[in-house]
Motif scaffolding. Sequence first.
Motif, PDB file in Angstrom:
ATOM      1  N   PRO A 176      -0.878  13.407  -1.759  1.00  0.00           N
ATOM      2  CA  PRO A 176      -1.032  13.863  -0.567  1.00  0.00           C
ATOM      3  C   PRO A 176      -2.357  13.594   0.412  1.00  0.00           C
ATOM      4  CG  PRO A 176      -0.228  15.434  -2.053  1.00  0.00           C
ATOM      5  CD  PRO A 176      -0.698  14.376  -2.822  1.00  0.00           C
ATOM      6  N   THR A 177      -3.256  13.204  -0.429  1.00  0.00           N
ATOM      7  CA  THR A 177      -4.503  13.186   0.489  1.00  0.00           C
ATOM      8  C   THR A 177      -5.384  12.116  -0.314  1.00  0.00           C
ATOM      9  OG1 THR A 177      -5.969  14.509  -0.775  1.00  0.00           O
ATOM     10  CG2 THR A 177      -4.881  15.523   1.121  1.00  0.00           C
ATOM     11  N   PRO A 203      -2.538   9.586   3.146  1.00  0.00           N
ATOM     12  CA  PRO A 203      -2.433   8.007   3.158  1.00  0.00           C
ATOM     13  C   PRO A 203      -2.035   7.293   4.318  1.00  0.00           C
ATOM     14  CG  PRO A 203      -2.103   8.764   0.964  1.00  0.00           C
ATOM     15  CD  PRO A 203      -2.109  10.057   1.987  1.00  0.00           C
ATOM     16  N   TYR A 204      -0.619   7.868   4.620  1.00  0.00           N
ATOM     17  CA  TYR A 204       0.078   7.232   5.876  1.00  0.00           C
ATOM     18  C   TYR A 204      -0.431   7.363   7.352  1.00  0.00           C
ATOM     19  CZ  TYR A 204       1.635  12.050   7.130  1.00  0.00           C
ATOM     20  OH  TYR A 204       1.710  13.208   7.759  1.00  0.00           O
ATOM     21  N   LYS A 205      -1.628   8.178   7.342  1.00  0.00           N
ATOM     22  CA  LYS A 205      -2.418   8.123   8.357  1.00  0.00           C
ATOM     23  C   LYS A 205      -3.753   7.074   8.634  1.00  0.00           C
ATOM     24  CE  LYS A 205      -1.461  13.019   9.517  1.00  0.00           C
ATOM     25  NZ  LYS A 205      -2.022  14.379  10.013  1.00  0.00           N
ATOM     26  N   ALA A 232       0.776  -1.271   0.147  1.00  0.00           N
ATOM     27  CA  ALA A 232      -0.202   0.103   0.076  1.00  0.00           C
ATOM     28  C   ALA A 232       0.743   1.138   0.114  1.00  0.00           C
ATOM     29  CB  ALA A 232      -0.980  -0.034   1.337  1.00  0.00           C
ATOM     30  N   ASP A 233       2.125   1.293   0.609  1.00  0.00           N
ATOM     31  CA  ASP A 233       2.866   2.364   0.750  1.00  0.00           C
ATOM     32  C   ASP A 233       3.127   2.761  -0.613  1.00  0.00           C
ATOM     33  OD1 ASP A 233       4.441   1.840   3.873  1.00  0.00           O
ATOM     34  OD2 ASP A 233       2.965   3.244   3.350  1.00  0.00           O
ATOM     35  N   GLU A 256      -5.738  10.962  -4.454  1.00  0.00           N
ATOM     36  CA  GLU A 256      -5.257   9.535  -4.783  1.00  0.00           C
ATOM     37  C   GLU A 256      -6.224   9.077  -5.570  1.00  0.00           C
ATOM     38  OE1 GLU A 256      -2.058   8.031  -3.089  1.00  0.00           O
ATOM     39  OE2 GLU A 256      -2.551   7.084  -5.081  1.00  0.00           O
ATOM     40  N   GLN A 315       1.571   2.136  -3.593  1.00  0.00           N
ATOM     41  CA  GLN A 315       0.421   2.380  -4.136  1.00  0.00           C
ATOM     42  C   GLN A 315      -0.137   3.724  -3.911  1.00  0.00           C
ATOM     43  OE1 GLN A 315      -2.297  -0.847  -5.193  1.00  0.00           O
ATOM     44  NE2 GLN A 315      -2.929   0.892  -6.686  1.00  0.00           N
ATOM     45  N   LEU A 316      -0.121   3.999  -2.723  1.00  0.00           N
ATOM     46  CA  LEU A 316      -0.808   5.310  -2.311  1.00  0.00           C
ATOM     47  C   LEU A 316       0.168   6.387  -2.037  1.00  0.00           C
ATOM     48  CD1 LEU A 316      -3.297   3.946   0.425  1.00  0.00           C
ATOM     49  CD2 LEU A 316      -3.601   4.029  -1.977  1.00  0.00           C
ATOM     50  N   PHE A 317       0.485   7.420  -3.149  1.00  0.00           N
ATOM     51  CA  PHE A 317       1.468   8.150  -3.116  1.00  0.00           C
ATOM     52  C   PHE A 317       1.068   9.601  -3.183  1.00  0.00           C
ATOM     53  CE2 PHE A 317       0.303   8.656  -7.513  1.00  0.00           C
ATOM     54  CZ  PHE A 317       0.220   7.608  -7.917  1.00  0.00           C
TER      55      PHE A 317
END
Lengths: 299, 308
Positions: A101-102, A142-144, A94-95, A106, A97-99
């Motif tokens: 900012p929000t 995404p990282y949240k 997922a890290d 995405e 794939q989801l690049f």
Amino acid sequence: MTVVFELTDVSFSYGAGVTALAGVDLTIHQGERVALLGANGSGKSTLLHMLSGLAQPTGGEVRAFGALLTAQLLRDEAQAQAFRRRVGIVFQNADAQLFSPTVRDEIAFGPLHLGLGQGEAQQRVDDMLRLFGLEALAGRAPYKLSGGEQKKVALAAVLAIDPDVLLFDEPMGGLDPRTRQWLLEFLEALHVAGKTLIVATHELAELERLADRVVILGEDHRLAAAGPVGEMLGDRALLLNVNLIHEHTHVHGDLVHTHAHAHPPGHEHGTEHDHALPHEHAHKAHGHQHAHPHDGTDA
Amino acid sequence: MAEPGDGRGGVGAPVPAWMLGGSSAPPPGRQGRPVLEKLLNGVAHVVESAMAADAAGDRGGLLQRLDPRVKLVGLLALLLASVLVNHLAALLALFAVALAFIVFSRLGLGRFALRAWVFVPLFTLAIVVPATTSWVTPGRAVVHLWGGGATTATGLASAVRLVLRVTDAVSFSVLLAMTTPWNELLAALRVLRVPRTFVFVLAVSYRYVFVLMRLLQGMVAARRSRTVGRLAPREDRRFVAAAVGTLFGHSQAMSEQVHTAMQARGFTGEVHALSVWRVRALDYAWAAMVTLALAAAVVLELTVTRGF
């Protein structure tokens, strides 16, 4: 049925003798649900990358929608856009794939980069946020997000393109039971909607819900077998041979008992069981079920 | 099931004898943390905290509700004014504007002061102190010093103007940072004609710094869990070098995966982004207020300077 993908003697090597795939022949039809099974390192992800045009075979050829899928074809922007609109891939990581900012950015990425205007892209974003229940997360980074939320965003981002074919690389990995169930139901809905689904996995537990046909890659990176799910799952020798199930050993007093089985999610081996009970019941105490002779021989 | 001590691990090869006995590890004692490991962990923690803080508190405050583009241009204009105006009255007027924004944006004076007014202005004051003396700036003596020198009125006035100028500039910068999420701030740079690709690269870098920081913290924790006793400083330095190299390798691999994922969704080199902002009545009103504030500062500057 229309042929979507046709692979003829496809091979892939990373160079220096590192083979990822060898001599694979495969045909996938429109509307099919196909599971790519194989142990870790058997070449499932590589095969998915080739089907999505992100890797080129070092041998053989890949045809998509009747046309030869080559690097040259994908260098043509119009051809590449047409292909990318029809084939979407959800990666395992997922890290990667989801690049954006929000979450909103995405989901909008695909539609915007495949030629849709701002208005239409915004509409698709709104629809996807509603479909996946992500409205409250639209402005979040995404990282949240939790693992399940990331999976939903990744799916939404790919579905916003509305591809005909969806490729999934280990979609169940790292998901909690509720999210797994949600994903299974969602994939079933996609199938009913007419999408072609190709799922790479090494988990056997949910296979009958995930696919109608199974393609098995062996540890030698070759096609070991292909056929209906029931038929493939019933061939224990095959599954043992390709390292999709393992031999389980346990001890009844002086008796060492070895048999093949796979672990469904939530399976636990108990540390004790009642030797006095008939063997079938003794194994139910483990929390898994199978039938085999209780005569001290291997199953 | 294999029993403990029977040497059958159930995985084919026998379990080594040294794993089957009791623990021979010495009792745990005090273990200091190597300096460089603390540094690495500290860096990762600071970056994570800064990102987690993002845009502060109450989203219902004045500045938080503005279109980021309007806010960016307005606050930059005020920052520029604080650099260009020279007279104390104009600088004080700009400070009053900053104070008003802090209050109406519900940022908390104490928290804002800690972030904006403690370090940079104080540091500036420390630097400018020598310039207040008669040895640097001649003028009417205000306080006599040892060695025949004195603090002069001219020197003090210059120092006060400089510190106030720095305070104004830092205040407007921190106002922008505290009321605007980082990703919105980056996207708002487009209004200043910053290339879209540059903004996108910054945004993706910001996103993946967090991933790499988590990896770094994991490496530090893993090393600590396998370290017995104190390590020599040379070992410490070797670990830092290895960590830097590993992070570089991971970032390289990650960038390729990210590029592949972008290609899979149609990326061919040109960046497109969703425009979600619309300038509303509040933005126009705020822009008008800022314009008035700037005009007032200019009038004050001209009036006092030219004696109109």
